[in-house]
Design a protein around this motif. Structure first.
Motif, PDB file in Angstrom:
ATOM      1  N   ALA A   1      21.299 -20.386   2.073  1.00 41.48           N
ATOM      2  CA  ALA A   1      19.968 -19.614   2.173  1.00 41.48           C
ATOM      3  C   ALA A   1      19.644 -18.336   1.534  1.00 41.48           C
ATOM      4  N   LEU A   2      21.036 -17.738   1.475  1.00 43.53           N
ATOM      5  CA  LEU A   2      20.784 -16.265   0.905  1.00 43.53           C
ATOM      6  C   LEU A   2      20.934 -16.506  -0.409  1.00 43.53           C
ATOM      7  N   ALA A   3      21.608 -17.427  -0.846  1.00 40.96           N
ATOM      8  CA  ALA A   3      21.716 -17.737  -2.534  1.00 40.96           C
ATOM      9  C   ALA A   3      20.183 -18.271  -3.045  1.00 40.96           C
ATOM     10  N   LEU A   4      19.475 -18.766  -2.049  1.00 41.68           N
ATOM     11  CA  LEU A   4      18.137 -19.269  -2.562  1.00 41.68           C
ATOM     12  C   LEU A   4      17.024 -18.255  -2.139  1.00 41.68           C
ATOM     13  N   GLY A   5      17.412 -17.020  -1.725  1.00 40.74           N
ATOM     14  CA  GLY A   5      16.499 -15.995  -1.739  1.00 40.74           C
ATOM     15  C   GLY A   5      15.863 -15.879  -0.538  1.00 40.74           C
ATOM     16  N   CYS A   6      16.242 -16.666   0.461  1.00 40.56           N
ATOM     17  CA  CYS A   6      15.481 -17.019   1.790  1.00 40.56           C
ATOM     18  C   CYS A   6      15.620 -15.726   2.805  1.00 40.56           C
ATOM     19  N   THR A   7      14.934 -15.648   3.488  1.00 39.85           N
ATOM     20  CA  THR A   7      15.084 -14.720   4.773  1.00 39.85           C
ATOM     21  C   THR A   7      15.631 -15.404   6.142  1.00 39.85           C
TER      22      THR A   7
ATOM     23  N   GLY B   1       8.820 -22.703  -4.980  1.00 41.38           N
ATOM     24  CA  GLY B   1       8.953 -21.962  -3.518  1.00 41.38           C
ATOM     25  C   GLY B   1       9.999 -22.745  -2.594  1.00 41.38           C
ATOM     26  N   ILE B   2      10.890 -22.150  -1.773  1.00 39.99           N
ATOM     27  CA  ILE B   2      11.573 -22.867  -0.580  1.00 39.99           C
ATOM     28  C   ILE B   2      10.983 -22.539   0.588  1.00 39.99           C
ATOM     29  N   THR B   3      10.380 -23.553   1.215  1.00 40.01           N
ATOM     30  CA  THR B   3       9.622 -23.374   2.485  1.00 40.01           C
ATOM     31  C   THR B   3      10.782 -22.932   3.545  1.00 40.01           C
ATOM     32  N   ARG B   4      11.880 -23.875   3.646  1.00 36.82           N
ATOM     33  CA  ARG B   4      12.739 -23.500   4.721  1.00 36.82           C
ATOM     34  C   ARG B   4      14.215 -24.137   4.362  1.00 36.82           C
ATOM     35  N   VAL B   5      15.009 -23.518   5.086  1.00 36.60           N
ATOM     36  CA  VAL B   5      16.412 -24.158   4.967  1.00 36.60           C
ATOM     37  C   VAL B   5      16.861 -24.488   6.568  1.00 36.60           C
ATOM     38  N   HIS B   6      17.145 -25.309   6.988  1.00 39.70           N
ATOM     39  CA  HIS B   6      17.635 -25.516   8.518  1.00 39.70           C
ATOM     40  C   HIS B   6      18.902 -26.505   8.500  1.00 39.70           C
ATOM     41  N   MET B   7      19.624 -26.447   9.670  1.00 34.81           N
ATOM     42  CA  MET B   7      20.611 -27.207   9.806  1.00 34.81           C
ATOM     43  C   MET B   7      20.284 -28.299  10.599  1.00 34.81           C
TER      44      MET B   7
ATOM     45  N   GLN C   1      23.601 -26.826  -9.014  1.00 36.75           N
ATOM     46  CA  GLN C   1      24.480 -25.584  -9.786  1.00 36.75           C
ATOM     47  C   GLN C   1      24.675 -24.505  -8.814  1.00 36.75           C
ATOM     48  N   VAL C   2      23.620 -24.079  -8.187  1.00 40.07           N
ATOM     49  CA  VAL C   2      23.861 -22.861  -7.135  1.00 40.07           C
ATOM     50  C   VAL C   2      24.522 -23.197  -6.046  1.00 40.07           C
ATOM     51  N   LEU C   3      24.621 -24.664  -5.408  1.00 42.07           N
ATOM     52  CA  LEU C   3      25.286 -24.891  -4.298  1.00 42.07           C
ATOM     53  C   LEU C   3      26.686 -25.006  -4.809  1.00 42.07           C
ATOM     54  N   GLU C   4      27.080 -25.520  -6.092  1.00 41.40           N
ATOM     55  CA  GLU C   4      28.494 -25.819  -6.693  1.00 41.40           C
ATOM     56  C   GLU C   4      28.885 -23.975  -6.605  1.00 41.40           C
ATOM     57  N   TYR C   5      28.256 -23.134  -7.382  1.00 38.66           N
ATOM     58  CA  TYR C   5      28.561 -21.825  -7.495  1.00 38.66           C
ATOM     59  C   TYR C   5      28.966 -21.051  -6.165  1.00 38.66           C
ATOM     60  N   ILE C   6      28.226 -21.297  -5.116  1.00 42.35           N
ATOM     61  CA  ILE C   6      28.696 -20.629  -3.803  1.00 42.35           C
ATOM     62  C   ILE C   6      29.585 -21.620  -2.983  1.00 42.35           C
ATOM     63  N   ASP C   7      29.944 -22.591  -3.224  1.00 43.06           N
ATOM     64  CA  ASP C   7      30.962 -23.676  -2.895  1.00 43.06           C
ATOM     65  C   ASP C   7      30.800 -24.008  -1.415  1.00 43.06           C
ATOM     66  N   VAL C   8      29.434 -24.250  -1.007  1.00 35.50           N
ATOM     67  CA  VAL C   8      29.068 -24.771   0.175  1.00 35.50           C
ATOM     68  C   VAL C   8      29.118 -26.436   0.101  1.00 35.50           C
TER      69      VAL C   8
ATOM     70  N   PRO D   1      29.094 -15.169  -5.002  1.00 38.54           N
ATOM     71  CA  PRO D   1      29.470 -14.630  -6.404  1.00 38.54           C
ATOM     72  C   PRO D   1      28.063 -14.547  -7.228  1.00 38.54           C
ATOM     73  N   GLU D   2      28.646 -14.060  -8.500  1.00 34.94           N
ATOM     74  CA  GLU D   2      27.340 -13.981  -9.327  1.00 34.94           C
ATOM     75  C   GLU D   2      26.573 -15.403  -9.757  1.00 34.94           C
ATOM     76  N   LEU D   3      25.676 -15.465  -9.560  1.00 35.86           N
ATOM     77  CA  LEU D   3      24.679 -16.708  -9.499  1.00 35.86           C
ATOM     78  C   LEU D   3      24.202 -17.049 -10.886  1.00 35.86           C
ATOM     79  N   PRO D   4      23.968 -18.309 -11.181  1.00 30.55           N
ATOM     80  CA  PRO D   4      23.746 -18.874 -12.597  1.00 30.55           C
ATOM     81  C   PRO D   4      22.677 -18.012 -13.264  1.00 30.55           C
ATOM     82  N   ASP D   5      21.584 -17.732 -12.714  1.00 35.15           N
ATOM     83  CA  ASP D   5      20.470 -17.125 -13.268  1.00 35.15           C
ATOM     84  C   ASP D   5      21.054 -15.562 -13.864  1.00 35.15           C
TER      85      ASP D   5
END
Length: 303
Positions: A48-54, A94-100, A151-158, A272-276
């Motif tokens: 969620a944080l890597a995707l810029g979410c609150t 835009g990312i609306t939400r991230v939920h579990m 790519q982002v999800l690979e970088y942050i190893d989730v 980590p440093e993200l792709p962008d």
């Protein structure tokens, strides 16, 4: 990338013999109670944080009620009106939400003639649902968004984000509207896509189907469509449920998920440093061109 399931200590190993990675909790035996996997929470917050979410200090688990043979409880533990995180952005989308939530089991239709087999190894495996805003305007843009997300999800190893193993899945909503109209048309949801090229082809096929229907004077019905890669066509699976059809209500067996500011800040500082950011640094620091940068950033170990 957890070793155990979302609400019990059954393993999440892929490819095990059917129905061995199970216990009273994920089999929904009477009296078995869920206990939240702390590592799954940590990984969801990282994403969620890597995707810029609150990320919200308090989120609520809910029961999503529906009947299906591979859903032993008759409901799925998810999040609804108070999700883990909201309002992010990725490549201008835009990312609306991230939920579990937890996964359901798997129905296998081609193992036994005239019968469906049920494998509950996947029941209760932790999932993270990432919902995007309706900002995507072409099948090609959808593919680019998904590639960047992977790519982002690979970088942050989730997650190992392997579509063939089901650890990355895509459900895509499509709606066609006439040029000049501002209101969205009726949407359909396309499922059963297991490659990025399959997503792109399925979206194009479904868009063409809707356009042809509208131009004949017909109307689009809200429904779930399945992509048939071999035939290169979409076909209806079932009518699409609305959220009220699931009769969501707060999960009585789980307390609210409460995260401190310090916990969230600690995870943010560990990213980590993200792709962008890496792309920009390679351009500024080394004067590399786009092609070289794309080659280097595409793979985390190489980068």
């Amino acid at each position: 990338k957890t070793k155990t399931k979302a609400f019990c200590d059954s393993p999440t190993t892929f490819g095990a013999e059917p129905n061995v990675n199970t216990c009273p909790v994920c089999l929904a035996l009477p009296g078995a109670l869920p206990v939240l996997n702390a590592h799954a929470v940590e990984l969801a917050v990282r994403a969620a944080l890597a995707l810029g979410c609150t990320v919200h200090n308090t989120s609520i688990f809910a029961r999503k009620n529906y009947f299906y043979p591979d859903l032993p409880k008759g409901y799925q533990i998810s999040q609804y009106d108070r999700p883990l995180a909201t309002h992010g952005r990725l490549v201008g989308i835009g990312i609306t939400r991230v939920h579990m939530e937890e996964d359901a089991g798997k129905s296998i239709h081609d193992r036994y003639t005239g019968a469906t087999a049920i494998d509950l190894n996947r029941a209760g495996v932790p999932l993270m649902e990432i919902v995007s805003e309706p900002d995507i305007r072409s099948a090609q843009e959808a593919r680019r968004y998904l590639q960047t997300l992977k790519q982002v999800l690979e970088y942050i190893d989730v997650s190992d984000v392997d579509m063939e193993k089901g650890s990355l899945r895509v459900d895509a909503n499509v709606s066609a509207r006439r040029v000049g109209e501002s209101k969205f048309g009726t949407k359909t949801e396309v499922k059963n896509m297991n490659t990025f090229s399959g997503v792109e082809k399925a979206l194009e096929a479904e868009f063409e189907r809707q356009v042809a229907l509208l131009e004949r004077g017909g109307r689009v019905v809200q429904q779930t469509m399945l992509w048939d890669g071999a035939k290169g066509e979409v076909r209806p699976a079932r009518s699409k449920e609305e959220s009220h059809d699931y009769r969501y209500f707060p999960e009585p067996d789980l307390p609210p998920l409460v995260l401190s500011d310090a916990y969230i800040a600690g995870i943010l500082s560990s990213l980590p440093e993200l792709p962008d950011a890496r792309r920009a640094r390679y351009r500024d620091q080394y004067g590399l061109g786009d092609q070289e940068i794309d080659e280097l950033v595409a793979d985390m170990p190489l980068a």
